[in-house]
Design an enzyme around this catalytic site. Structure first.
Site, PDB file in Angstrom:
ATOM      1  N   ARG A   1      16.948  34.433  -3.582  1.00 53.83           N
ATOM      2  CA  ARG A   1      17.247  34.886  -2.211  1.00 53.83           C
ATOM      3  C   ARG A   1      18.743  34.822  -1.947  1.00 53.83           C
ATOM      4  NH1 ARG A   1      14.314  31.981   2.655  1.00 53.83           N
ATOM      5  NH2 ARG A   1      15.829  30.343   2.198  1.00 53.83           N
TER       6      ARG A   1
ATOM      7  N   CYS B   1       5.827  33.208   0.055  1.00 56.14           N
ATOM      8  CA  CYS B   1       6.538  32.013  -0.411  1.00 56.14           C
ATOM      9  C   CYS B   1       6.757  30.983   0.697  1.00 56.14           C
ATOM     10  CB  CYS B   1       7.866  32.399  -1.052  1.00 56.14           C
ATOM     11  SG  CYS B   1       8.957  33.268   0.069  1.00 56.14           S
TER      12      CYS B   1
ATOM     13  N   ASP C   1       9.131  31.411   8.805  1.00 53.71           N
ATOM     14  CA  ASP C   1       9.827  32.040   9.928  1.00 53.71           C
ATOM     15  C   ASP C   1       8.949  33.071  10.620  1.00 53.71           C
ATOM     16  OD1 ASP C   1      12.382  30.904  10.383  1.00 53.71           O
ATOM     17  OD2 ASP C   1      12.956  31.590   8.391  1.00 53.71           O
TER      18      ASP C   1
ATOM     19  N   ARG D   1      10.021  26.387  14.795  1.00 53.88           N
ATOM     20  CA  ARG D   1       9.455  25.666  13.654  1.00 53.88           C
ATOM     21  C   ARG D   1      10.031  24.269  13.527  1.00 53.88           C
ATOM     22  NH1 ARG D   1      11.926  28.903   8.404  1.00 53.88           N
ATOM     23  NH2 ARG D   1      11.877  26.935   7.296  1.00 53.88           N
TER      24      ARG D   1
ATOM     25  N   ARG E   1      16.134  29.222  -3.068  1.00 58.26           N
ATOM     26  CA  ARG E   1      16.898  29.180  -1.806  1.00 58.26           C
ATOM     27  C   ARG E   1      18.353  28.825  -2.143  1.00 58.26           C
ATOM     28  NH1 ARG E   1      11.815  26.435   0.128  1.00 58.26           N
ATOM     29  NH2 ARG E   1      11.164  27.502   2.036  1.00 58.26           N
TER      30      ARG E   1
ATOM     31  N   HIS F   1       0.827  -1.204   0.000  1.00 56.35           N
ATOM     32  CA  HIS F   1       0.000   0.000   0.000  1.00 56.35           C
ATOM     33  C   HIS F   1       0.855   1.245   0.000  1.00 56.35           C
ATOM     34  CE1 HIS F   1      -3.655  -2.030   0.167  1.00 56.35           C
ATOM     35  NE2 HIS F   1      -3.574  -2.445   1.407  1.00 56.35           N
TER      36      HIS F   1
END
Ligand code: PEP
Ligand code: MG
Length: 549
Positions: free
Chosen positions: A342, A506, A459, A469, A306, A209
Site C-alpha cells: 500500500r 484486508c 475504514d 473507529r 502498511r 494466570h
C-alpha cells in the site's frame, strides 16, 4: 535508581525484565489505566437490615457466576478448556458456601454492609495464601482478589473489568503492546488477540494466570519492569523480546536489524496450518521484517503491507533507497506469491509528526490517504520509484489508499507512470482500496480501470456508519453486523467477478472466524490478516468449505 531518570527524548532505551511468554513483538504502547480504586463505602447497618445486605451478597454472587460462565465459554472456545478452568475456579470461589457463611456471620454479628463484610472475609483468605511458602499458592491469591473486585463492581453497579478493558483498547485498529502495572486473568482474556502484539507489566510472576494465558494465546510478554507506566509512555514504539525478557523503547535501526532472526523463532503452533482450497489467506504486515512470520504461517501472499509503519518505526521518512531495500526484501522473500504494497496511508488517525501537515479540525475527513499523496507528490514519487525498482525482484500490486473518486486513482496512477518510466521495472499492478463508501458505490467503474480491489473494512465501517473507529464511546456501533454493509460487500464482489479482477479483504474482520462463512457466501475468496491468525482462519475455512461441498 529509577530507569526513567536516564531517558532522553527519542533515544533508544533498553530495559531488562523477566520473560513470561516467548516471542518478539514490535508495536506502539497502549497504556492500560490502573484499576480505578472505587470508593467502596463501608458503613454500619441498622438492626434488622442484615438479611437485606445478605440478599445483596447472594444477588452479586449470582451475577458474578453468570459473568464468569460467559468468560468460561469464551475462553474454552478461543483459547482452550484448560485455560478456562481458571475462571471455573473463580466461579467456585464466589459460590463457596463456607465463604458465604463467613460473610453472613460478619454482617449479622458486626452489623456492617455487604461490601465491608465481603472485603473483610476475602482479604483474610487472600493474605493467608500470600503467607504460604509456595509461589503457586501466592499466585492463586490473586484469584481471590479478582473475585473480590468483581463482586464489589457488581455491588457498586459498575461495568465488569472485561467490558472496561475491551472498551479501553477498542481504540484504533492497529496492533499494540499493552503496558500495565499488573494484568488480571480477566483483563488478559479481554485483550483482543487480533491486535495485542504483546504485553509488558511491572508485577505478575511466570506462574501468574496472565502469563499462562499469554502463552496459550501466543502473545509475547515480559514482566518486572519497574515504574512501567512512566518509563514506557503511551504511543511510543517498543520492541519486546518475550524470550529474553528484554524491552527496547524506541528501538533504533541496529536493534531492529538484530531481531528478524529472533522473529523466526517465534512460530505459533496454529500458524502453520496448510492452505485450504477455496480461500486464499494472505498476511498483513507493517514492517518488511514481518515477512518471516508470514512465511512461517504459510501465507499465500502479502495482502497488505502498511508501508507508513516503516516511517513510524524509523521516526522519519525513508529515502528511495531505504524503501527499495525493504520492498525488494519482501518481494524476494515471497518468491512469486502475490505482494500487495500500500502507498503511504498518512494523515487522519495516522499523523506523522516529522512531516509538516496542516492543522485540521477534522483530519479523518481531511488531508489524508490519496488526497495527501496528491498534495505531497514528493512523497508519492519517491515511493513510486522505490516500488518500480523493487518489482524487478517479482510482481508487485500497488494499493491506492482512501480513494473516494475515480479521478484520484487516475491522477495518481498517471503520476506513477510518468515518474517511473525511466526505470527498469517488472510487473506492477495498480488497484484501489475500497474503504470510502463513494468508491464502493462506483465499484463497476473502478474495476474498469483498476487491476484489482482490496477491501479496507476497518475504514469502510467507519465511513459508512459515520462511526469513529478510534472512539471507545461509540465502539458498540462500530461493527460489520449490519445488512447494508454486507450489501456493499456483495456489490463489490459482483463487480469484481463481472470485470474478472481479483478482490480481497484486508481489514481486521478477515481474521475473525465468525465472519468467514458470510464472506465466503458473498463470493470473497481471498482475505488477509495478521500472520498469527492465519492458522485459525484456515481451520475455520476448512470446516465451512468442507460443509458446503
Ligand atoms: C482498513 O482500513 O481496513 C485497512 C486495512 O487499513 P488501515 O487499518 O491501515 O486503515
Ligand atoms: Mg484504511
Amino acid at each position: 535508581m529509577s530507569v526513567s531518570a536516564k531517558i532522553r527524548p527519542n533515544a533508544e532505551v533498553r530495559l531488562q525484565g523477566y520473560p513470561l511468554s516467548e516471542g518478539v513483538a514490535l508495536a506502539h504502547v497502549v497504556l492500560l489505566e490502573a484499576a480505578d480504586p472505587k470508593a467502596v463505602t463501608y458503613y454500619r447497618i441498622p438492626k434488622g437490615r442484615a438479611e437485606e445486605e445478605l440478599a445483596r451478597v447472594h444477588e452479586a454472587v449470582r451475577t458474578a457466576s453468570a459473568q464468569l460462565a460467559l468468560i468460561v465459554s469464551r475462553v474454552s472456545e478461543r483459547i482452550g478448556k484448560a485455560q478456562s478452568n481458571i475462571f471455573v475456579a473463580q466461579q467456585m470461589m464466589a459460590q463457596d458456601p463456607v465463604l458465604l457463611e463467613e460473610i453472613a456471620t460478619v454482617i449479622r454479628t458486626e452489623r456492617v454492609n455487604a461490601e465491608a463484610a465481603l472485603v473483610r472475609v476475602l482479604d483474610r483468605y487472600e493474605s493467608l495464601l500470600h503467607d504460604v511458602d509456595s509461589d503457586y499458592l501466592k499466585e492463586r491469591a490473586s484469584d481471590i482478589g479478582e473475585v473480590r473486585r468483581r463482586l464489589l463492581d457488581i455491588l457498586h453497579g459498575s461495568e465488569p473489568q472485561e467490558t472496561l478493558v475491551s472498551n479501553m483498547v477498542a481504540q484504533g485498529n492497529n496492533r499494540y503492546i499493552i503496558v500495565a502495572e499488573e494484568l488480571t486473568p480477566t483483563q488478559t482474556v479481554s485483550l483482543d488477540p487480533l491486535r495485542t502484539a504483546g504485553f509488558i507489566t511491572e508485577r505478575g510472576g511466570p506462574a501468574s494466570h496472565a502469563a499462562i494465558l499469554a502463552r496459550a494465546m501466543g502473545i509475547p510478554a515480559v514482566t518486572g519492569i519497574a515504574d512501567v507506566r512512566r518509563v514506557l509512555p503511551h504511543g511510543e514504539p517498543v520492541l519486546l523480546d518475550g524470550t529474553n525478557g528484554v524491552v527496547v523503547l524506541r528501538p533504533g535501526v541496529s536493534t531492529l536489524q538484530v531481531y528478524p532472526a529472533a522473529r523466526r523463532a517465534t512460530v505459533q503452533h496454529l500458524s502453520s496450518v496448510a492452505p485450504v482450497e477455496g480461500l486464499a489467506v494472505m498476511a498483513n504486515i507493517n514492517l518488511s521484517t514481518d515477512v518471516d512470520e508470514a512465511l512461517e504461517a504459510q501465507a499465500e501472499g502479502i495482502g497488505l503491507y502498511r508501508t507508513e509503519y516503516e516511517c513510524f518505526m524509523a521516526g522519519r521518512l525513508l529515502t528511495e533507497e531505504e524503501q527499495y531495500e525493504r520492498y525488494a526484501a519482501v518481494v524476494e522473500a515471497m518468491a512469486g506469491r502475490p505482494v500487495y504494497i500500500r502507498l503511504l496511508d498518512l494523515g487522519g488517525d495516522k499523523p506523522l509528526e516529522f512531516i509538516d501537515l496542516p492543522q485540521e479540525d477534522n483530519p479523518c475527513l481531511g488531508f489524508r490517504g490519496a488526497r495527501l499523496l496528491m498534495g505531497r507528490t514528493d512523497l508519492f514519487i519517491t515511493q513510486a520509484r522505490a516500488l518500480a525498482r523493487a518489482s524487478q525482484q517479482g510482481p508487485i500490486h500497488v494499493i491506492y489508499p482512501m480513494i473516494a473518486d475515480l479521478s484520484q486513482f487516475l491522477v495518481l496512477r498517471e503520476l506513477y507512470r510518468q515518474h517511473t518510466s525511466d526505470l527498469a521495472a517488472g510487473e506492477v499492478k495498480h488497484g484501489v482500496m475500497f474503504e470510502v463508501p463513494s468508491c464502493c458505490l462506483m465499484a463497476e467503474e473502478m474495476f474498469e480501470v483498476a487491476d484489482f480491489g482490496s477491501i479496507g473494512s476497518n475504514d469502510l465501517i467507519q465511513y459508512l456508519f459515520a462511526v469513529d473507529r478510534n472512539n471507545s464511546l461509540v465502539a458498540k456501533d462500530y461493527s460489520p453486523d449490519y445488512p447494508v454493509f454486507w450489501s456493499l460487500l456483495e456489490r463489490l464482489s459482483q463487480a469484481a467477478s463481472a470485470a474478472g479482477k481479483p478482490l480481497s479483504l484486508c481489514g481486521e474482520m478477515g481474521g475473525q472466524p465468525q465472519y468467514l462463512p458470510r464472506l465466503i457466501d458473498t463470493g470473497i475468496r481471498s482475505v488477509s490478516m495478521s500472520s498469527r491468525l492465519i492458522g485459525l482462519a484456515r481451520l475455520s475455512a476448512r470446516q465451512i468449505l468442507g460443509r458446503s461441498s
